[in-house]
Motif scaffolding. Sequence first.
Motif, mmCIF file in Angstrom:
data_model
loop_
_atom_site.group_PDB
_atom_site.id
_atom_site.type_symbol
_atom_site.label_atom_id
_atom_site.label_comp_id
_atom_site.label_asym_id
_atom_site.label_seq_id
_atom_site.Cartn_x
_atom_site.Cartn_y
_atom_site.Cartn_z
ATOM 1 N N VAL A 193 0.835 -1.204 0.000
ATOM 2 C CA VAL A 193 0.000 0.000 0.000
ATOM 3 C C VAL A 193 0.868 1.252 0.000
ATOM 4 C CG1 VAL A 193 -1.564 1.378 1.436
ATOM 5 C CG2 VAL A 193 -2.028 -1.057 1.065
ATOM 6 N N ALA A 194 1.858 1.296 0.890
ATOM 7 C CA ALA A 194 2.707 2.476 1.008
ATOM 8 C C ALA A 194 3.521 2.711 -0.264
ATOM 9 C CB ALA A 194 3.645 2.318 2.208
ATOM 10 N N THR A 195 4.064 1.638 -0.841
ATOM 11 C CA THR A 195 4.857 1.765 -2.062
ATOM 12 C C THR A 195 3.977 2.163 -3.234
ATOM 13 O OG1 THR A 195 6.357 0.055 -1.220
ATOM 14 C CG2 THR A 195 6.490 0.558 -3.571
ATOM 15 N N SER A 196 2.743 1.680 -3.262
ATOM 16 C CA SER A 196 1.793 2.053 -4.303
ATOM 17 C C SER A 196 1.524 3.555 -4.281
ATOM 18 C CB SER A 196 0.480 1.279 -4.125
ATOM 19 O OG SER A 196 -0.502 1.753 -5.015
ATOM 20 N N MET A 197 1.355 4.121 -3.095
ATOM 21 C CA MET A 197 1.098 5.559 -2.986
ATOM 22 C C MET A 197 2.300 6.368 -3.449
ATOM 23 S SD MET A 197 -1.986 5.674 -2.154
ATOM 24 C CE MET A 197 -2.018 7.457 -2.184
ATOM 25 N N PHE A 198 3.497 5.885 -3.177
ATOM 26 C CA PHE A 198 4.725 6.516 -3.666
ATOM 27 C C PHE A 198 4.727 6.554 -5.193
ATOM 28 C CE2 PHE A 198 9.033 5.558 -5.285
ATOM 29 C CZ PHE A 198 9.708 6.711 -4.908
ATOM 30 N N MET A 199 4.360 5.442 -5.815
ATOM 31 C CA MET A 199 4.307 5.361 -7.272
ATOM 32 C C MET A 199 3.211 6.243 -7.850
ATOM 33 S SD MET A 199 4.719 1.247 -7.644
ATOM 34 C CE MET A 199 4.116 1.318 -9.327
ATOM 35 N N ILE A 200 2.060 6.239 -7.186
ATOM 36 C CA ILE A 200 0.914 7.003 -7.670
ATOM 37 C C ILE A 200 1.240 8.492 -7.757
ATOM 38 C CG2 ILE A 200 -1.350 7.862 -6.899
ATOM 39 C CD1 ILE A 200 -1.973 4.927 -6.131
ATOM 40 N N PHE A 201 1.992 8.996 -6.800
ATOM 41 C CA PHE A 201 2.365 10.413 -6.810
ATOM 42 C C PHE A 201 3.067 10.779 -8.118
ATOM 43 C CE2 PHE A 201 5.895 13.435 -5.795
ATOM 44 C CZ PHE A 201 5.119 14.587 -5.800
ATOM 45 N N PHE A 202 4.043 9.973 -8.522
ATOM 46 C CA PHE A 202 4.817 10.298 -9.722
ATOM 47 C C PHE A 202 4.045 10.001 -11.012
ATOM 48 C CE2 PHE A 202 8.118 9.807 -6.484
ATOM 49 C CZ PHE A 202 8.862 10.962 -6.713
ATOM 50 N N SER A 203 3.339 8.875 -11.044
ATOM 51 C CA SER A 203 2.593 8.552 -12.262
ATOM 52 C C SER A 203 1.436 9.518 -12.480
ATOM 53 C CB SER A 203 2.082 7.110 -12.219
ATOM 54 O OG SER A 203 1.189 6.909 -11.154
ATOM 55 N N ALA A 204 0.822 10.002 -11.383
ATOM 56 C CA ALA A 204 -0.281 10.965 -11.502
ATOM 57 C C ALA A 204 0.212 12.285 -12.080
ATOM 58 C CB ALA A 204 -0.934 11.195 -10.142
ATOM 59 N N ILE A 205 1.439 12.674 -11.752
ATOM 60 C CA ILE A 205 2.002 13.911 -12.311
ATOM 61 C C ILE A 205 2.084 13.806 -13.830
ATOM 62 C CG2 ILE A 205 4.098 15.314 -12.509
ATOM 63 C CD1 ILE A 205 4.631 14.782 -9.556
ATOM 64 N N SER A 206 2.650 12.703 -14.330
ATOM 65 C CA SER A 206 2.809 12.542 -15.780
ATOM 66 C C SER A 206 1.456 12.459 -16.484
ATOM 67 C CB SER A 206 3.647 11.297 -16.080
ATOM 68 O OG SER A 206 3.022 10.130 -15.601
ATOM 69 N N SER A 207 0.516 11.715 -15.904
ATOM 70 C CA SER A 207 -0.808 11.563 -16.530
ATOM 71 C C SER A 207 -1.584 12.871 -16.525
ATOM 72 C CB SER A 207 -1.624 10.493 -15.791
ATOM 73 O OG SER A 207 -0.981 9.264 -15.808
ATOM 74 N N SER A 208 -1.548 13.580 -15.392
ATOM 75 C CA SER A 208 -2.350 14.804 -15.282
ATOM 76 C C SER A 208 -1.833 15.902 -16.208
ATOM 77 C CB SER A 208 -2.393 15.294 -13.832
ATOM 78 O OG SER A 208 -1.105 15.603 -13.358
ATOM 79 N N ILE A 209 -0.526 15.947 -16.423
ATOM 80 C CA ILE A 209 0.025 16.937 -17.356
ATOM 81 C C ILE A 209 -0.575 16.724 -18.745
ATOM 82 C CG2 ILE A 209 2.122 17.622 -18.591
ATOM 83 C CD1 ILE A 209 3.656 17.190 -15.982
ATOM 84 N N SER A 210 -0.665 15.463 -19.154
ATOM 85 C CA SER A 210 -1.246 15.152 -20.463
ATOM 86 C C SER A 210 -2.720 15.538 -20.514
ATOM 87 C CB SER A 210 -1.087 13.654 -20.763
ATOM 88 O OG SER A 210 0.263 13.285 -20.793
ATOM 89 N N HIS A 211 -3.467 15.240 -19.422
ATOM 90 C CA HIS A 211 -4.890 15.580 -19.404
ATOM 91 C C HIS A 211 -5.103 17.095 -19.358
ATOM 92 C CE1 HIS A 211 -7.156 11.852 -19.337
ATOM 93 N NE2 HIS A 211 -6.242 11.313 -18.534
ATOM 94 N N ILE A 212 -4.239 17.821 -18.669
ATOM 95 C CA ILE A 212 -4.338 19.291 -18.647
ATOM 96 C C ILE A 212 -4.141 19.837 -20.059
ATOM 97 C CG2 ILE A 212 -3.186 21.406 -17.879
ATOM 98 C CD1 ILE A 212 -2.598 19.939 -15.223
#
Length: 274
Positions: free
Chosen positions: A196-215
């Motif tokens: 769970v903790a490692t997943s949240m670490f990954m989500i932070f970085f992957s969400a940045i890349s995905s959200s930039i594209s969606h923006i």
Amino acid sequence: MEWILLVVIGLIAGTLGSLMGLGGGIVVVPALMMLSGYVSILAGITPQVAVGTSLLIMIFTGLSSTIAYLKQKIVDYISGAIFLTGSIPGALFGVYLNKGIDVSSFLIYFGLFIIIISFILMIRGYLKPIKVGKKAIKREYINDLGETAQYGFSPWIAIPIAFVVGMLSGLFGIGGGSLMVPAMILLFGFPPHMAVATSMFMIFFSAISSSISHIALGNVDWFYAMALIPGAWIGGKLGAVISQRLKSDTLVMMLRIFLIVIGARLVWQGFTVV
């Protein structure tokens, strides 16, 4: 009143997302889509906007909970960094796939995906982690009995899996945790709290890349985002605190029940959308 509703959704999403390693998107996206027929400010929301806004929120949920989990020293950031080499390109590909999907198809596919994950968790006791070879990455942790246990994975297997997880994250706006956490637990033998903790670490970085594209594609509603972010930030910290007090089996059971309920609700809504 509607603003308060969005803040509460953000709080619930952040808490459950951090607690179960899902990132919160698995709450935000269904909530925005399900409430679109009842709340005036959400009327007519598209899957693209729901996903894009959700991924932006997950940056804050991911950062908030990761900081809390790092203090608990249960983030395997080395494994997380390796998984990210697959999940970030996958997330960008998922954003591309999201562009042409319609509302009813989105709800049905998303709901079925969530239900499948919940059933995988049901049979997790019968599944054994993949045996790793001599060249695999091996890690150690101290279990609940105070014993030193091992888990590990082959990058050649883990990175393609992470790519698929990232793709589903960009497509559905869920952060990838609903698939990555079960994969880490079932396939690689991660202890649930560390997964769970490692997943949240990954989500932070992957969400940045995905959200930039969606923006860039105009898929983020900034009004929704400003209302959801405060609750998501607080929820991210709250979920990490609650997680520390729960047993591993309790955590998995909560995740399983939650996924079934949400998945069934989305499938039903998908078939009733006109």
